[in-house]
Design a protein around this motif. Structure first.
Motif, short mmCIF file in Angstrom:
data_model
loop_
_atom_site.label_atom_id
_atom_site.label_comp_id
_atom_site.label_asym_id
_atom_site.label_seq_id
_atom_site.Cartn_x
_atom_site.Cartn_y
_atom_site.Cartn_z
N THR A 272 79.99 68.29 51.03
CA THR A 272 80.14 68.72 50.45
C THR A 272 81.81 69.76 50.69
O THR A 272 81.36 70.52 52.02
CB THR A 272 79.57 69.65 48.73
OG1 THR A 272 79.26 70.29 49.46
CG2 THR A 272 78.79 68.08 48.08
N ALA A 273 82.58 70.36 49.87
CA ALA A 273 83.90 71.35 50.10
C ALA A 273 82.76 72.59 50.69
O ALA A 273 83.44 73.66 51.47
CB ALA A 273 85.06 71.34 48.62
N THR A 274 82.03 73.63 50.18
CA THR A 274 81.52 74.19 50.48
C THR A 274 80.67 74.06 51.27
O THR A 274 79.43 74.77 52.43
CB THR A 274 80.40 74.66 49.24
OG1 THR A 274 79.01 74.04 49.12
CG2 THR A 274 81.54 75.13 48.25
N THR A 276 77.99 72.01 51.61
CA THR A 276 76.20 71.36 51.84
C THR A 276 76.07 69.77 51.68
O THR A 276 77.21 69.34 51.48
CB THR A 276 75.68 72.28 50.00
OG1 THR A 276 76.66 71.48 49.11
CG2 THR A 276 75.61 73.70 50.31
N SER A 285 75.13 68.41 42.72
CA SER A 285 76.45 68.89 43.03
C SER A 285 77.30 68.56 42.53
O SER A 285 77.61 67.58 41.78
CB SER A 285 76.94 68.32 44.82
OG SER A 285 76.13 69.07 45.29
N PRO A 290 88.67 75.20 42.02
CA PRO A 290 88.16 76.15 41.34
C PRO A 290 88.71 77.33 40.43
O PRO A 290 88.49 78.73 40.48
CB PRO A 290 88.11 76.72 43.03
CG PRO A 290 88.66 75.28 43.58
CD PRO A 290 88.63 74.29 42.63
N LEU A 295 83.58 77.92 42.85
CA LEU A 295 82.34 77.65 43.60
C LEU A 295 81.31 78.69 43.66
O LEU A 295 81.31 79.58 43.92
CB LEU A 295 83.03 77.03 45.41
CG LEU A 295 84.38 75.79 44.85
CD1 LEU A 295 84.63 75.64 46.86
CD2 LEU A 295 83.70 74.38 44.20
N GLY A 296 79.79 77.91 43.31
CA GLY A 296 78.71 78.34 43.96
C GLY A 296 78.61 78.83 42.37
O GLY A 296 77.51 79.48 42.14
N GLU A 310 79.64 73.07 43.72
CA GLU A 310 80.05 72.31 45.05
C GLU A 310 81.36 71.97 45.72
O GLU A 310 81.27 72.50 46.87
CB GLU A 310 79.12 71.78 46.03
CG GLU A 310 77.24 73.11 45.35
CD GLU A 310 76.09 72.69 46.37
OE1 GLU A 310 75.65 73.41 46.97
OE2 GLU A 310 76.02 71.52 46.13
N ASP A 311 81.65 71.07 45.25
CA ASP A 311 82.72 70.54 45.71
C ASP A 311 83.95 70.15 44.88
O ASP A 311 84.17 71.06 43.89
CB ASP A 311 82.02 68.60 45.63
CG ASP A 311 82.84 68.18 47.11
OD1 ASP A 311 83.22 68.32 47.75
OD2 ASP A 311 82.36 67.54 46.93
N THR A 312 85.25 70.17 45.02
CA THR A 312 86.57 69.70 45.10
C THR A 312 87.27 68.70 45.43
O THR A 312 86.66 66.96 46.22
CB THR A 312 87.20 70.80 46.02
OG1 THR A 312 87.54 70.83 47.01
CG2 THR A 312 86.76 72.28 45.75
#
Length: 345
Positions: A272-274, A276, A285, A290, A295-296, A310-312
């Motif tokens: 993911t973008a973060t 994870t 996820s 954002p 995110l988070g 978690e993702d974009t």
């Protein structure tokens, strides 16, 4: 004068009898002249009724006495009784009338020659204050047996201070849970000054009226924020507190090439973008914008379950969410639909 006249006659007239006759005639003429010089005509007015009197008296008092006209102690006479009488003069007599005056708790019997109530009170030194009431009207003409009532009126202005109770305002707040509240601003009472006018009649209060109110201090509202966010119990069980809710357009994706353009073994495959590993499970996820959901952020998506942002994605902009599934077939089965998304604690 007669002796001088006799000497004058004897000097120029020698005949005795003739002289005596002349002296007598002249004396009579002189006497008549003297009588006419001291006789006077006077007009006497008694309560507007006129009477002409011929008199030899020197004062008005003697005229009234000789004509049987009596003057009471309160009668008004003009000119005064001791004044010298002149021919064709006018003497005005105003008889005093008996009236009754109720004032200051006393009933007074008064004889007065004045024309009206106001003049009578001044003459009797009964003072009227500006607010006092007089019945009948104070400029009414005096009449015999008239009953006059004077009511003493007094006004007092009383100042007093009092509190102005503050208002309590309740505002909905979507950042607070239902059933909870928070005081945003404490209330403060205001203060006002009131002037009350109290009226007294003969020492007893008869009325009071507020004549002015001045706000010395404005009250401050008490502001309470009331929670709007409900506790949510999803159909799958569990319970969480909702921070806010959004109705969003949802799509689905997987780690497969059809969704990401990457294959197993490629760099960042399934990441993911973060950073994870994308997952589908008890907390799946999802991809978000954002700017809308940071995110988070922990989420609950109706029909999908618990998730974490978690993702974009390049196509995920604005009020849109992309849900991760383990396979492309599951993602296709989800399709595109509107869902309620809850931001949770």
């Amino acid at each position: 004068m007669v002796k001088k006249l006799k000497t004058y006659v004897n000097k120029y007239f020698s005949d005795g009898p003739k002289t005596a006759a002349i002296i007598v005639s002249v004396s009579i003429i002189i006497l008549i002249m003297v009588i006419f010089s001291i006789r006077k005509t006077v007009t006497i007015s008694v309560d507007g009724k006129y009477k002409n009197i011929t008199t030899f008296s020197n004062t008005y008092g003697n005229i009234l006495s000789s004509n049987g006209i009596k003057i009471g102690p309160k009668d008004k006479v003009s000119p005064s009784l001791n004044s010298k009488v002149h021919n064709n003069a006018k003497l005005i007599i105003k008889r005093a009338l008996k009236v009754e005056v109720d004032v200051d708790g006393k009933k007074l019997s008064i004889n007065s020659p004045e024309n009206n109530i106001c003049d009578m009170l001044k003459a009797e030194k009964i003072k009227l204050n500006s607010l006092d009431k007089v019945v009948p009207y104070k400029y009414s003409k005096l009449k015999k047996g008239l009953k006059i009532i004077i009511t003493r009126v007094e006004s007092k202005d009383i100042k007093s201070s009092s509190q102005i109770q503050y208002e309590t305002v309740v505002k909905d707040d979507e950042s607070i849970q239902q059933g909870s509240n928070r005081v945003i601003q404490e209330g403060q009472n205001g203060k006002k000054e009131t002037v009350t006018r109290i009226m007294y009649e003969n020492g007893k209060e008869v009325s009071r009226k507020v004549i002015s109110e001045v706000i010395k201090k404005q009250p401050v509202q008490k502001v309470i924020a009331m929670g709007e966010i409900p506790d949510y119990s999803p159909s799958r069980g569990g319970n969480f507190s909702v921070v806010r809710s959004l109705n969003m357009k949802s799509t689905a994706y997987s780690a497969d090439y059809e969704s990401t353009g990457k294959e197993p073994g490629d760099t960042d495959f399934g990441i993911t973008a973060t950073g994870t590993v994308a997952k589908r499970g008890t907390c799946s996820s999802v991809a978000v914008d954002p700017r809308v959901i940071p995110l988070g952020t922990k989420l609950y998506v109706e029909g999908y379950g618990y998730a974490i942002a978690e993702d974009t994605g390049g196509a995920i902009k604005g009020n849109r969410i992309d849900l991760f599934f383990n396979s492309n077939s599951e993602a296709n089965d989800w399709g595109v639909k509107l869902v309620n998304v809850y931001v949770i604690n």
